[in-house]
Design a protein around this motif. Sequence first.
Motif, PDB file in Angstrom:
ATOM      1  N   ARG A 175       0.514  -9.324  -3.074  1.00  0.00           N
ATOM      2  CA  ARG A 175       1.707  -9.730  -3.856  1.00  0.00           C
ATOM      3  C   ARG A 175       2.913  -9.969  -2.957  1.00  0.00           C
ATOM      4  N   ARG A 182      -2.614  -6.508   4.780  1.00  0.00           N
ATOM      5  CA  ARG A 182      -3.843  -5.719   4.595  1.00  0.00           C
ATOM      6  C   ARG A 182      -4.745  -6.406   3.573  1.00  0.00           C
ATOM      7  N   GLN A 185      -6.602  -6.232   0.392  1.00  0.00           N
ATOM      8  CA  GLN A 185      -6.252  -5.335  -0.707  1.00  0.00           C
ATOM      9  C   GLN A 185      -7.509  -4.770  -1.384  1.00  0.00           C
ATOM     10  N   LEU A 233       3.100  -3.107   5.355  1.00  0.00           N
ATOM     11  CA  LEU A 233       2.476  -1.782   5.486  1.00  0.00           C
ATOM     12  C   LEU A 233       2.058  -1.246   4.101  1.00  0.00           C
TER      13      LEU A 233
HETATM   14  N1  ASP Z   1       2.695  -2.019   0.169  1.00  0.00           N
HETATM   15  C1  ASP Z   1       2.502  -3.403  -0.178  1.00  0.00           C
HETATM   16  C2  ASP Z   1       2.254  -3.550  -1.668  1.00  0.00           C
HETATM   17  O1  ASP Z   1       2.313  -2.569  -2.376  1.00  0.00           O
HETATM   18  C3  ASP Z   1       1.425  -4.043   0.646  1.00  0.00           C
HETATM   19  C4  ASP Z   1       0.085  -3.359   0.591  1.00  0.00           C
HETATM   20  O2  ASP Z   1      -0.110  -2.388  -0.148  1.00  0.00           O
HETATM   21  O3  ASP Z   1      -0.792  -3.827   1.324  1.00  0.00           O
HETATM   22  O4  ASP Z   1       2.034  -4.632  -2.120  1.00  0.00           O
END
Ligand code: ASP
Length: 327
Positions: free
Chosen positions: A187, A248, A250, A287
């Motif tokens: 997102r 990352r 997901q 992150l």
């Molecule tokens: N912390 C970010 C999110 O909540 C990115 C991730 O979780 O990979 O979208």
Amino acid sequence: MPTDPTSPYLPFGDNTHAPWYGKDILSVNQFNRDDLGYVFGVAHEMRGMVERVGTFDLLKGKILANLFYEPSTRTSSSFTAAMERLGGSVIPINEVKYSSVSKGESLPDTIRTLECYVDVIVLRHPEVGSAAIAAQAARKPVINAGDGIGEHPTQALLDTFTIFEELGEGVVDGLTVTMLGDLKYGRTVHSLARLLSLYKVKLNYVSPDILRMPKEVMDEVAEKGIPQDEYTSLEEVLPETDVLYVTRVQKERFEDPAVYEGARGAFLINPEIMQAARKEMIVMHPLPRVGEISTDFDGDPRAAYFRQMEYGLYVRMALLAMVLGKA
Ligand code: ASP
Ligand code: CP
């Protein structure tokens, strides 16, 4: 609270006629370039205040509900720190299983409950559109802290602030930004691509084929006349990149763990790979990282991902002050 002309906190006075007072923050599409200039100006002031006095009473007496249906370290704790550095307080609901959600309470009812007690609600939820549903139920401002694979607008604001602070506001027009990793479910990149399309940037998307940037995001960006190109390998675009935005894969969004296993580990940023990149570029990551950037790279001055987290505090302080009529 009346503005005290002797207050050291000016230019932060009562500003309940300001355009963001009482507003929800649901999507980056609510912001234009002038708005960003304003948010970042306030964030910059917040940074100065934190460095000078640490904590001050701009939002004294105000209460924030931090309602998280998904895990979070940065967003949740930076909103808490932002509220507390502004003299306000926080009701944290991180473990919704201990709230009446576990008895089957709906999101709108949970929101209606919390707004009896607080002045602003920060919501992270696994479903796309959940923040908009919450905002419809609420009279108080709702801030979207991530709605499933939809958007993460406050992250994109802090990401863009990071680019301004690190590379200089004047240079954003003309930058080449390369987004790498899980562009389908991430997102943060959905919000960031939309927000950066306010500037004359060039966007490169590098991902495994099954994790490409969604068509609807690319169509919206294309409508603004922004050039976008898709790749499956980084080598070709790394030398021209000014901002490398790593993400990352997901894991929690995959129905089939085997598909996740096949998609993860496609890219690794390390000092050797980064030899091909410019000296005056930055590497960002929202992150958490789970192996996309080697810790060997952390000491490189181009590694901006830890600084990026700190910028998030100032941007979230600015947003809270704005929606609560104090900026
Ligand atoms: N912390 C970010 C999110 O909540 C990115 C991730 O979780 O990979 O979208
Ligand atoms: N960047 C970000 O949203 O981090 P958290 O998931 O830890 O909040």
